[in-house]
Design a protein around this motif. Sequence first.
Motif, mmCIF file in Angstrom:
data_model
loop_
_atom_site.group_PDB
_atom_site.id
_atom_site.type_symbol
_atom_site.label_atom_id
_atom_site.label_comp_id
_atom_site.label_asym_id
_atom_site.label_seq_id
_atom_site.Cartn_x
_atom_site.Cartn_y
_atom_site.Cartn_z
ATOM 1 N N PHE A 198 0.802 -1.074 0.067
ATOM 2 C CA PHE A 198 -0.013 0.023 -0.044
ATOM 3 C C PHE A 198 0.837 1.301 0.007
ATOM 4 O O PHE A 198 0.657 2.327 -0.701
ATOM 5 C CB PHE A 198 -0.854 -0.043 1.222
ATOM 6 N N LEU A 199 1.883 1.078 0.899
ATOM 7 C CA LEU A 199 2.778 2.489 0.815
ATOM 8 C C LEU A 199 3.496 2.526 -0.444
ATOM 9 O O LEU A 199 3.541 3.635 -0.864
ATOM 10 C CB LEU A 199 3.580 2.445 1.838
ATOM 11 N N GLN A 200 3.854 1.491 -1.167
ATOM 12 C CA GLN A 200 4.470 1.572 -2.302
ATOM 13 C C GLN A 200 3.446 2.307 -3.325
ATOM 14 O O GLN A 200 3.806 3.009 -4.279
ATOM 15 C CB GLN A 200 4.957 0.551 -2.894
ATOM 16 N N ALA A 201 2.187 1.920 -3.258
ATOM 17 C CA ALA A 201 1.180 2.343 -4.401
ATOM 18 C C ALA A 201 0.958 3.880 -4.038
ATOM 19 O O ALA A 201 0.694 4.667 -5.031
ATOM 20 C CB ALA A 201 0.034 1.388 -3.989
ATOM 21 N N VAL A 202 1.103 4.094 -2.779
ATOM 22 C CA VAL A 202 0.913 5.568 -2.176
ATOM 23 C C VAL A 202 2.101 6.633 -3.033
ATOM 24 O O VAL A 202 1.802 7.469 -3.491
ATOM 25 C CB VAL A 202 0.794 5.871 -0.974
ATOM 26 N N ARG A 203 3.241 5.856 -2.676
ATOM 27 C CA ARG A 203 4.561 6.506 -3.411
ATOM 28 C C ARG A 203 4.174 6.809 -4.917
ATOM 29 O O ARG A 203 4.088 7.956 -5.454
ATOM 30 C CB ARG A 203 5.589 5.863 -3.252
ATOM 31 N N ASP A 204 3.885 5.712 -5.502
ATOM 32 C CA ASP A 204 3.616 5.867 -7.345
ATOM 33 C C ASP A 204 2.617 6.715 -7.411
ATOM 34 O O ASP A 204 2.721 7.589 -8.390
ATOM 35 C CB ASP A 204 3.076 4.571 -7.465
ATOM 36 N N ASP A 205 1.460 6.909 -6.539
ATOM 37 C CA ASP A 205 0.385 7.673 -6.955
ATOM 38 C C ASP A 205 0.727 9.292 -6.518
ATOM 39 O O ASP A 205 0.671 10.264 -7.508
ATOM 40 C CB ASP A 205 -0.886 7.608 -5.993
ATOM 41 N N VAL A 206 1.670 9.528 -5.659
ATOM 42 C CA VAL A 206 2.172 10.746 -5.413
ATOM 43 C C VAL A 206 3.123 11.306 -6.312
ATOM 44 O O VAL A 206 2.835 12.433 -6.932
ATOM 45 C CB VAL A 206 3.062 10.767 -3.947
ATOM 46 N N VAL A 207 3.952 10.248 -6.904
ATOM 47 C CA VAL A 207 5.035 10.898 -8.014
ATOM 48 C C VAL A 207 4.097 11.168 -9.182
ATOM 49 O O VAL A 207 4.628 12.192 -9.625
ATOM 50 C CB VAL A 207 5.864 9.735 -8.223
ATOM 51 N N GLN A 208 3.160 10.659 -9.491
ATOM 52 C CA GLN A 208 2.386 10.949 -10.681
ATOM 53 C C GLN A 208 1.354 12.120 -10.582
ATOM 54 O O GLN A 208 1.433 13.007 -11.359
ATOM 55 C CB GLN A 208 1.567 9.644 -11.226
ATOM 56 N N ARG A 209 0.846 12.191 -9.284
ATOM 57 C CA ARG A 209 -0.095 13.337 -9.177
ATOM 58 C C ARG A 209 0.455 14.506 -9.040
ATOM 59 O O ARG A 209 0.051 15.529 -9.254
ATOM 60 C CB ARG A 209 -0.899 13.018 -7.761
ATOM 61 N N MET A 210 1.812 14.491 -8.165
ATOM 62 C CA MET A 210 2.523 15.871 -8.073
ATOM 63 C C MET A 210 3.688 16.198 -8.589
ATOM 64 O O MET A 210 4.291 17.039 -8.537
ATOM 65 C CB MET A 210 2.752 15.916 -6.522
ATOM 66 N N SER A 211 3.961 15.193 -9.715
ATOM 67 C CA SER A 211 5.149 15.196 -10.619
ATOM 68 C C SER A 211 6.604 15.605 -9.811
ATOM 69 O O SER A 211 7.446 16.465 -10.085
ATOM 70 C CB SER A 211 4.827 16.340 -11.637
ATOM 71 N N VAL A 212 6.503 14.705 -8.919
ATOM 72 C CA VAL A 212 7.650 14.783 -8.019
ATOM 73 C C VAL A 212 8.592 13.793 -8.513
ATOM 74 O O VAL A 212 8.412 12.711 -8.978
ATOM 75 C CB VAL A 212 7.450 14.848 -6.480
ATOM 76 N N ASP A 213 10.192 13.899 -8.164
ATOM 77 C CA ASP A 213 11.174 13.007 -8.385
ATOM 78 C C ASP A 213 11.181 11.986 -7.412
ATOM 79 O O ASP A 213 10.899 12.273 -6.166
ATOM 80 C CB ASP A 213 12.417 13.774 -8.559
ATOM 81 N N PRO A 214 11.060 10.592 -7.767
ATOM 82 C CA PRO A 214 11.043 9.540 -6.795
ATOM 83 C C PRO A 214 12.027 9.430 -5.949
ATOM 84 O O PRO A 214 12.050 8.989 -4.720
ATOM 85 C CB PRO A 214 10.766 8.299 -7.520
ATOM 86 N N SER A 215 13.318 9.983 -6.458
ATOM 87 C CA SER A 215 14.344 10.309 -5.589
ATOM 88 C C SER A 215 14.321 11.246 -4.450
ATOM 89 O O SER A 215 15.371 11.126 -3.685
ATOM 90 C CB SER A 215 15.835 10.443 -6.560
#
Length: 275
Positions: free
Chosen positions: A108-125
């Motif tokens: 679930f936390l990994q899915a949240v990370r993925d959604d946040v990266v896409q939703r906010m256009s932030v660098d996953p690093s």
Amino acid sequence: MTLRALLGLLMALLLPASGGHACSKETPCMVGERAYYYAAPEAPVGAVVYIHGWGSSGAGALRNSGMLNAFMDRGYAVVAPDGVPREGRNGRSWRFHPSADQGADVAFLQAVRDDVVQRMSVDPSKVLLVGFSIGGSMTAYTACLAPESFAAFAPLGGNFWRPHPTGCAGPVRMLHTHGWSDGTVPLEGRAVNRLPINDPEARAQGDIFHAMDIWRQTNGCVFGKADRFVTHGRFWRRIWDRCSEGSALELALHPGGHSVPRGWASMVLDWFEAL
């Protein structure tokens, strides 16, 4: 343009880039059947995913205005996922314990990370996982099971429980913070079901010093003794430098108890940005 077409255009402009519904501090972002909440500055430089403690919630975590503003003033979105409901009680918890289905919450936390990266256009690093109390424990187990999930990990007031892990999947970047006088999650741990801590039936918090030894082994640190010490300011810190390339490991102690101490958010970001 018809009124319906105009409304459709406005909705398209207002919805997040991920294609999901609009969400905020009060309105949940849905990932499958589970939710998270967030507050963000304009064009965030990164994101802090904050895991709430026992009995709290994602929306409740964002009511800590001091912590929230400290992260947002540095340009970071603050993302607060919901744990799972506690049976027969208000509030939420996490499946952090070794006997629980840890993998479901890690996913679930990994899915949240993925959604946040896409939703906010932030660098996953630039997405950091932090957590308080059992949220700190969930942070630690996520780091142990899936170290590639987040750029770094910063548990506060919680880490492993007994039985301690015998090993973790790979090196991590971790800053663990703990209160010297914490009586809820003592540095040495305690049994929460009032049994002796060495009783096989005890549901027992882990020993933070043992946890740090596990992290030193995980990171391939050369020595058990810290390489550097910081003894000024609110936080006293022990830092291990001679470890696997790309890893990082620190222990920060503050004089308080089981709380989010003043200055913690700024210290975490200073550490994270210096990696």
